[in-house]
Design a protein around this motif. Structure first.
Motif, mmCIF file in Angstrom:
data_model
loop_
_atom_site.group_PDB
_atom_site.id
_atom_site.type_symbol
_atom_site.label_atom_id
_atom_site.label_comp_id
_atom_site.label_asym_id
_atom_site.label_seq_id
_atom_site.Cartn_x
_atom_site.Cartn_y
_atom_site.Cartn_z
ATOM 1 N N ARG A 8 -48.337 -13.654 -97.854
ATOM 2 C CA ARG A 8 -47.053 -13.008 -97.654
ATOM 3 C C ARG A 8 -46.789 -12.857 -96.162
ATOM 4 N N GLN A 9 -45.515 -12.755 -95.835
ATOM 5 C CA GLN A 9 -45.132 -12.620 -94.437
ATOM 6 C C GLN A 9 -43.885 -11.777 -94.318
ATOM 7 N N THR A 10 -43.894 -10.909 -93.299
ATOM 8 C CA THR A 10 -42.723 -10.125 -92.933
ATOM 9 C C THR A 10 -42.314 -10.531 -91.521
ATOM 10 N N ASN A 38 -44.531 -10.661 -88.089
ATOM 11 C CA ASN A 38 -45.951 -10.530 -88.419
ATOM 12 C C ASN A 38 -46.544 -11.859 -88.865
ATOM 13 N N ASP A 56 -44.423 -1.106 -98.245
ATOM 14 C CA ASP A 56 -45.143 -2.020 -97.350
ATOM 15 C C ASP A 56 -45.408 -3.379 -97.981
ATOM 16 N N THR A 103 -43.105 -5.112 -99.313
ATOM 17 C CA THR A 103 -41.897 -5.912 -99.115
ATOM 18 C C THR A 103 -42.190 -7.068 -98.169
ATOM 19 N N ALA A 104 -41.939 -8.279 -98.634
ATOM 20 C CA ALA A 104 -42.267 -9.473 -97.849
ATOM 21 C C ALA A 104 -41.763 -10.700 -98.601
ATOM 22 N N GLN A 117 -38.797 -13.829 -102.249
ATOM 23 C CA GLN A 117 -38.652 -12.484 -101.704
ATOM 24 C C GLN A 117 -39.070 -11.432 -102.724
ATOM 25 N N THR A 121 -38.899 -7.229 -102.738
ATOM 26 C CA THR A 121 -38.398 -6.057 -102.033
ATOM 27 C C THR A 121 -38.729 -4.807 -102.825
#
Length: 126
Positions: free
Chosen positions: A38-40, A43, A84, A86-87, A121, A123
């Motif tokens: 996962r990625q935000t 980051n 947290d 969410t990504a 996604q 969320t």
């Protein structure tokens, strides 16, 4: 043509659950390690689970990865979701051990030239 197609993302309130699926085609499924990253924004791309038993500390006890060899698919059951989490989540397949972190969740930053899904996604609202 190699394809990894993710499905099942969406929006959920904190404490809820979501299940992601990834269906693979175009390569020998059993010869690859499968994982979820996962990625935000801003980051690294983080490995959160792989089918050789790895779970990141941040998801241990809440997320469960499973696979269906007959369908060439892997799933990620996500429970007790937090904001947290969410990504954008990515399914990946590698010829060996998956790296714990990459710059981006794509073959561009994958030194082993693995296969990547397009991302989906998730969320979680608090």
């Amino acid at each position: 043509e190699v394809q990894l197609v993710e499905s099942g993302g969406g929006s959920v309130q904190a404490g809820g659950s979501l299940s992601l699926s990834c269906t693979a085609s175009g390569f020998v499924f059993d010869d690859h390690i499968m994982g979820w990253y996962r990625q935000t924004p801003g980051n690294e791309c983080e490995l959160i689970s792989s089918n050789d038993g790895y779970y990141a500390d941040s998801v241990k006890g809440r997320f469960t990865m499973s696979q269906d060899n007959a369908k060439n698919s892997v799933n990620l059951q996500m429970n007790s979701l937090k904001s947290d989490d969410t990504a954008v989540y990515y399914c990946a397949a590698g010829p060996g051990t998956l790296l714990p972190a990459l710059g981006t969740c794509s073959v561009r930053d994958d030194p082993f030239g693995g296969y990547w899904g397009q991302g989906i996604q998730v969320t979680v609202s608090s």
